[in-house]
Design a protein around this motif. Sequence first.
Motif, short mmCIF file in Angstrom:
data_model
loop_
_atom_site.label_atom_id
_atom_site.label_comp_id
_atom_site.label_asym_id
_atom_site.label_seq_id
_atom_site.Cartn_x
_atom_site.Cartn_y
_atom_site.Cartn_z
N GLY A 8 0.90 -1.06 -0.39
CA GLY A 8 -0.07 0.06 0.06
C GLY A 8 0.76 0.76 0.32
O GLY A 8 0.40 2.17 0.03
N SER A 17 -4.25 10.55 1.29
CA SER A 17 -4.65 9.70 1.81
C SER A 17 -3.89 8.17 1.32
O SER A 17 -3.62 8.64 -0.28
CB SER A 17 -5.62 9.72 1.88
OG SER A 17 -6.38 10.30 2.60
N ARG A 19 -3.61 4.01 2.58
CA ARG A 19 -3.71 3.25 3.14
C ARG A 19 -2.55 1.80 3.34
O ARG A 19 -2.35 1.43 2.53
CB ARG A 19 -5.21 2.37 3.45
CG ARG A 19 -5.74 1.49 4.34
CD ARG A 19 -7.06 1.00 4.05
NE ARG A 19 -7.05 -0.04 3.59
CZ ARG A 19 -8.24 -1.33 3.43
NH1 ARG A 19 -9.38 -1.30 4.46
NH2 ARG A 19 -7.99 -2.12 2.46
N SER A 21 -1.67 -2.09 4.36
CA SER A 21 -1.87 -3.27 4.64
C SER A 21 -0.90 -3.96 5.33
O SER A 21 0.38 -4.11 4.54
CB SER A 21 -2.74 -3.92 3.59
OG SER A 21 -3.70 -3.20 2.86
N PHE A 68 -4.05 8.96 11.44
CA PHE A 68 -3.81 7.93 11.05
C PHE A 68 -4.97 7.15 12.47
O PHE A 68 -4.84 7.60 12.88
CB PHE A 68 -2.27 7.34 11.67
CG PHE A 68 -1.41 7.99 10.75
CD1 PHE A 68 -1.74 9.41 9.80
CD2 PHE A 68 -0.16 7.47 10.62
CE1 PHE A 68 -0.98 9.34 9.02
CE2 PHE A 68 1.43 8.22 9.76
CZ PHE A 68 0.28 9.11 9.38
N THR A 69 -5.30 6.13 11.14
CA THR A 69 -5.91 5.41 12.25
C THR A 69 -5.70 3.17 11.89
O THR A 69 -5.40 3.77 10.85
CB THR A 69 -6.97 4.65 11.48
OG1 THR A 69 -7.87 7.02 11.59
CG2 THR A 69 -8.04 4.07 12.83
N SER A 71 -5.94 0.09 11.77
CA SER A 71 -7.12 -0.86 12.72
C SER A 71 -7.26 -2.88 12.66
O SER A 71 -6.14 -2.66 11.61
CB SER A 71 -8.78 -1.40 11.58
OG SER A 71 -8.11 -0.91 9.79
N TYR A 80 -4.54 -2.46 9.36
CA TYR A 80 -4.35 -1.71 8.50
C TYR A 80 -4.19 -0.48 9.21
O TYR A 80 -4.08 -0.46 10.27
CB TYR A 80 -5.97 -1.34 7.59
CG TYR A 80 -6.33 -3.08 6.93
CD1 TYR A 80 -7.61 -3.48 8.22
CD2 TYR A 80 -6.38 -3.41 5.65
CE1 TYR A 80 -7.99 -4.20 7.11
CE2 TYR A 80 -6.50 -3.96 4.95
CZ TYR A 80 -7.19 -5.30 5.52
OH TYR A 80 -8.33 -6.45 5.33
N GLN A 82 -4.53 3.34 7.64
CA GLN A 82 -4.98 4.41 7.21
C GLN A 82 -4.28 5.90 7.55
O GLN A 82 -4.64 6.36 9.09
CB GLN A 82 -6.69 4.63 7.45
CG GLN A 82 -7.77 5.80 7.25
CD GLN A 82 -7.68 5.04 5.18
OE1 GLN A 82 -7.83 4.31 4.22
NE2 GLN A 82 -7.20 6.54 4.21
N ASN A 84 -4.39 9.65 6.72
CA ASN A 84 -4.78 11.09 6.03
C ASN A 84 -4.09 12.64 6.97
O ASN A 84 -3.09 12.20 6.78
CB ASN A 84 -6.53 11.37 6.43
CG ASN A 84 -7.41 9.22 6.24
OD1 ASN A 84 -7.32 9.00 5.31
ND2 ASN A 84 -8.25 9.42 6.73
#
Length: 125
Positions: A8, A17, A19, A21, A68-69, A71, A80, A82, A84
């Motif tokens: 990614g 953005s 993402r 993985s 950032f997130t 998960s 992951y 994410q 942004n």
Amino acid sequence: EVQLVESGGGLVQAGGSLRLSCAASGFTFDDYAIGWFRQAPGKEREGVSCISGRSSSTYYANSVKGRFTISSDNAKNTVYLQMNSLKPEDTAVYYCAADYTGGVGVPCYDGFYYWGKGTLVTVSS
């Protein structure tokens, strides 16, 4: 055999953005903390964000909080990140790493035991 495979990464303009993985195999997800670390040229590797495979508790570095997130999809053994509102200072090689916790806590430090090979994220200004 434990394997962590990142994907990614790429080139993105500031404000954009991406993402990331991390596909994990060879260990029981629930017993580990899995995290993202990064190393920019000339800088030490730093913990960006980590997640408990059991509780989904999370940790974020101050520099990425709110942008950032992290998960996880335990059914797919995949974590992951994410990202942004990316900034040029987010440019780095991003590594996925895992460490045994027995399901307790969510450490996020450079001494994790298992590491992927990394994926490059470049943010242009």
